[in-house]
Design a protein around this motif. Structure first.
Motif, PDB file in Angstrom:
ATOM      1  N   CYS A 245       1.038  -4.800   3.217  1.00 50.45           N
ATOM      2  CA  CYS A 245       1.971  -3.853   3.824  1.00 50.45           C
ATOM      3  C   CYS A 245       1.280  -2.497   3.924  1.00 50.45           C
ATOM      4  O   CYS A 245       0.847  -1.938   2.918  1.00 50.45           O
ATOM      5  N   VAL A 246       1.207  -1.959   5.136  1.00 53.39           N
ATOM      6  CA  VAL A 246       0.523  -0.683   5.351  1.00 53.39           C
ATOM      7  C   VAL A 246       1.484   0.448   5.685  1.00 53.39           C
ATOM      8  O   VAL A 246       1.104   1.625   5.643  1.00 53.39           O
TER       9      VAL A 246
ATOM     10  N   ALA B 236       0.818  -1.209   0.000  1.00 54.05           N
ATOM     11  CA  ALA B 236       0.000   0.000   0.000  1.00 54.05           C
ATOM     12  C   ALA B 236       0.856   1.266   0.000  1.00 54.05           C
ATOM     13  O   ALA B 236       0.449   2.293  -0.550  1.00 54.05           O
ATOM     14  N   VAL B 237       2.036   1.212   0.606  1.00 48.62           N
ATOM     15  CA  VAL B 237       2.907   2.400   0.644  1.00 48.62           C
ATOM     16  C   VAL B 237       3.367   2.757  -0.767  1.00 48.62           C
ATOM     17  O   VAL B 237       3.283   3.919  -1.198  1.00 48.62           O
TER      18      VAL B 237
ATOM     19  N   ASP C 118      -9.141 -10.682   4.156  1.00 49.44           N
ATOM     20  CA  ASP C 118      -9.988 -11.655   3.461  1.00 49.44           C
ATOM     21  C   ASP C 118     -11.019 -11.005   2.545  1.00 49.44           C
ATOM     22  O   ASP C 118     -11.720 -11.696   1.807  1.00 49.44           O
ATOM     23  N   ASP C 119     -11.111  -9.676   2.581  1.00 51.42           N
ATOM     24  CA  ASP C 119     -12.029  -8.961   1.690  1.00 51.42           C
ATOM     25  C   ASP C 119     -11.238  -7.810   1.070  1.00 51.42           C
ATOM     26  O   ASP C 119     -11.185  -6.700   1.608  1.00 51.42           O
ATOM     27  N   TRP C 120     -10.632  -8.095  -0.077  1.00 47.66           N
ATOM     28  CA  TRP C 120      -9.642  -7.177  -0.623  1.00 47.66           C
ATOM     29  C   TRP C 120     -10.195  -5.834  -1.115  1.00 47.66           C
ATOM     30  O   TRP C 120      -9.569  -4.799  -0.881  1.00 47.66           O
ATOM     31  N   PRO C 121     -11.309  -5.779  -1.821  1.00 47.09           N
ATOM     32  CA  PRO C 121     -11.747  -4.471  -2.331  1.00 47.09           C
ATOM     33  C   PRO C 121     -11.900  -3.393  -1.266  1.00 47.09           C
ATOM     34  O   PRO C 121     -11.326  -2.293  -1.417  1.00 47.09           O
ATOM     35  N   PRO C 122     -12.610  -3.625  -0.145  1.00 47.87           N
ATOM     36  CA  PRO C 122     -12.691  -2.559   0.851  1.00 47.87           C
ATOM     37  C   PRO C 122     -11.359  -2.283   1.533  1.00 47.87           C
ATOM     38  O   PRO C 122     -11.073  -1.137   1.901  1.00 47.87           O
ATOM     39  N   ALA C 123     -10.519  -3.319   1.693  1.00 47.19           N
ATOM     40  CA  ALA C 123      -9.218  -3.108   2.329  1.00 47.19           C
ATOM     41  C   ALA C 123      -8.338  -2.213   1.471  1.00 47.19           C
ATOM     42  O   ALA C 123      -7.659  -1.308   1.972  1.00 47.19           O
ATOM     43  N   VAL C 124      -8.351  -2.450   0.157  1.00 47.79           N
ATOM     44  CA  VAL C 124      -7.544  -1.624  -0.748  1.00 47.79           C
ATOM     45  C   VAL C 124      -8.106  -0.214  -0.843  1.00 47.79           C
ATOM     46  O   VAL C 124      -7.359   0.781  -0.821  1.00 47.79           O
ATOM     47  N   ALA C 125      -9.421  -0.098  -0.937  1.00 46.76           N
ATOM     48  CA  ALA C 125     -10.029   1.233  -0.993  1.00 46.76           C
ATOM     49  C   ALA C 125      -9.675   2.053   0.228  1.00 46.76           C
ATOM     50  O   ALA C 125      -9.350   3.248   0.135  1.00 46.76           O
ATOM     51  N   ASP C 126      -9.700   1.426   1.401  1.00 47.75           N
ATOM     52  CA  ASP C 126      -9.388   2.153   2.622  1.00 47.75           C
ATOM     53  C   ASP C 126      -7.911   2.506   2.699  1.00 47.75           C
ATOM     54  O   ASP C 126      -7.543   3.606   3.129  1.00 47.75           O
ATOM     55  N   ALA C 127      -7.040   1.593   2.270  1.00 53.40           N
ATOM     56  CA  ALA C 127      -5.594   1.835   2.359  1.00 53.40           C
ATOM     57  C   ALA C 127      -5.135   2.912   1.387  1.00 53.40           C
ATOM     58  O   ALA C 127      -4.183   3.651   1.677  1.00 53.40           O
ATOM     59  N   LEU C 128      -5.814   3.031   0.240  1.00 53.49           N
ATOM     60  CA  LEU C 128      -5.355   3.967  -0.793  1.00 53.49           C
ATOM     61  C   LEU C 128      -6.233   5.204  -0.923  1.00 53.49           C
ATOM     62  O   LEU C 128      -5.839   6.167  -1.582  1.00 53.49           O
ATOM     63  N   GLY C 129      -7.408   5.189  -0.342  1.00 56.50           N
ATOM     64  CA  GLY C 129      -8.272   6.360  -0.413  1.00 56.50           C
ATOM     65  C   GLY C 129      -8.918   6.574  -1.762  1.00 56.50           C
ATOM     66  O   GLY C 129      -9.254   7.697  -2.129  1.00 56.50           O
ATOM     67  N   VAL C 130      -9.111   5.487  -2.521  1.00 57.58           N
ATOM     68  CA  VAL C 130      -9.717   5.568  -3.856  1.00 57.58           C
ATOM     69  C   VAL C 130     -10.742   4.436  -3.976  1.00 57.58           C
ATOM     70  O   VAL C 130     -10.449   3.305  -3.560  1.00 57.58           O
ATOM     71  N   PRO C 131     -11.926   4.696  -4.535  1.00 57.62           N
ATOM     72  CA  PRO C 131     -12.929   3.628  -4.652  1.00 57.62           C
ATOM     73  C   PRO C 131     -12.509   2.518  -5.605  1.00 57.62           C
ATOM     74  O   PRO C 131     -11.865   2.760  -6.617  1.00 57.62           O
TER      75      PRO C 131
END
Length: 404
Positions: free
Chosen positions: A328-329, A299-300, A366-379
């Motif tokens: 990685c956050v 994510a960084v 275990d639920d990648w779409p919301p995890a990625v959206a939250d980590a990157l700030g993009v829908p």
């Protein structure tokens, strides 16, 4: 498809741009796929439900759908490689691939002489190789910068005498062996007779008729100005070139990512994990690129790519069918600052820091779409669970970041 879309990889490449473009073109109608950076070193894999597979290099990844390709002035065109690619597409049932192709006359030509010089330069680096696809892309750009007005372009293929003069100059300047110039002139003349050569105003007409998909190559983390120098490409891999071609027309900026982070060849990959054994049907070790490497979702690095690219409107997330669960956050060195474009010394210093960075993870994602959206700030608006368009789906409700 109701809007123009720019497709850009927010990693080191290989995230699935080709399969996303194929899916977009399947939604229709799409007036054209416009290539806006890179050249014949692209490798965008598209698989049809009936099993046909092609690795798109210069033709747009909507070709199976009958969508025309436009190679813009920002492309580096290799007519010899195009001929081979067209032959493969013809064997897969695409009628007259060259009939689907328009090429901007200002696009630079990659020649066998550029390829030979680039390979020799990379070999001379020995253990300090930067990574290369061996297609002469960097050498073509370097020659054009050093010899303005003398670099061969697609438009020169219409003038055999002018093209011959420029090819002789390239061969002499680079001091390399290669095929006779006369053979290249004949092949390039045949290329000019098969495709439609156009001026830069052609894109304006495209934009006014139907939605256009702009297909990027490589990834933002390899960008010539914002990538981790010297392990970069000689190409602007952000949205910038596409936005220049759009000339103010609106478009959706779509970033593409995997659920894990990969790269080919040398250079930083902070989350690399040699114990990961993941299926890679279309990636492997290449004689010039080097080994295909995999690590956990970074994510960084992807936040850095977003900042370098000026943000994105939405994300497409591929490889959701792969069993990975670590993200990685943060790094022990903090976030990666985006500097002024063109300061390669600064980028080299950033690379040295990055090569020593250590990742900090969250486990059991275990639920990648919301995890990625939250980590990157993009829908996240598109999910891919396999190689074909049938394996893609608009998410039932766009996964938006909690912080937005």
């Amino acid at each position: 498809m109701t809007e123009h879309v720019i497709v850009v990889d927010l990693g080191y490449g290989d995230a699935g741009k080709g399969t996303v473009v194929d899916w977009l073109c399947a939604q229709g109608p799409v007036g054209a796929v416009v290539r806006f950076n890179g050249g014949g070193q692209a490798a965008h894999n598209v698989v049809l439900p009936d099993g046909r597979h092609h690795t798109f290099a210069q033709f747009g990844s909507g070709t199976f759908r009958g969508v025309p390709t436009h190679l813009s002035r920002f492309m580096i065109v290799d007519p010899l490689a195009l001929a081979s690619e067209a032959a493969h597409l013809g064997g897969l049932g695409v009628p007259d691939p060259f009939g689907l192709l328009t090429v901007d006359r200002e696009a630079l030509l990659a020649t066998p002489y550029h390829m030979a010089a680039g390979r020799a330069r990379e070999l001379a680096r020995g253990e300090d190789r930067h990574g290369s696809c061996g297609m002469g892309i960097g050498e073509t750009m370097a020659y054009a910068l050093d010899h303005p007005g003398l670099a061969p372009t697609a438009g020169d293929c219409e003038s055999p005498a002018r093209l011959a003069r420029k090819l002789h100059a390239v061969r002499e300047a680079l001091s390399v062996a290669g095929p006779p110039v006369e053979d290249c002139v004949a092949a390039y003349r045949a290329f000019a007779e098969r495709v439609t050569l156009v001026d830069s105003s052609f894109v304006t007409g495209l934009l006014g008729r139907q939605p256009v998909v702009f297909e990027g190559a490589q990834g933002v983390l390899l960008d010539e100005w914002h990538g981790f120098h010297p392990y970069t490409t000689w190409s602007t891999t952000t949205f910038a070139n596409a936005l220049a071609l759009l000339d103010g027309a609106p478009a959706v900026r779509l970033g593409v990512l995997r659920t894990y982070t990969t790269r080919h060849g040398p250079g930083p990959l902070v989350t690399e994990d040699p114990t990961l054994e993941l299926p890679e049907a279309h990636n492997g070790t290449g004689p010039w690129q080097g080994p295909f490497r995999a690590g956990h979702f970074d994510a960084v690095a992807h936040r850095y790519a977003l900042a370098a690219a000026g943000g994105a409107d939405a994300l497409a997330l591929t490889h959701l069918d792969v069993p990975v669960s670590r993200m990685c956050v943060s790094y022990d060195i903090g976030e990666l600052p985006v500097g002024t474009a063109g300061d390669l010394d600064r980028q080299a210093r950033l690379t040295e820091r990055l090569l020593k960075a250590r990742p900090r993870y969250v486990e059991n994602v275990d639920d990648w779409p919301p995890a990625v959206a939250d980590a990157l700030g993009v829908p996240v608006c598109l999910g891919s669970f396999g190689p074909t368009a049938a394996d893609k789906s608009r998410l039932s409700s766009v996964i938006t970041p909690e912080r937005v």
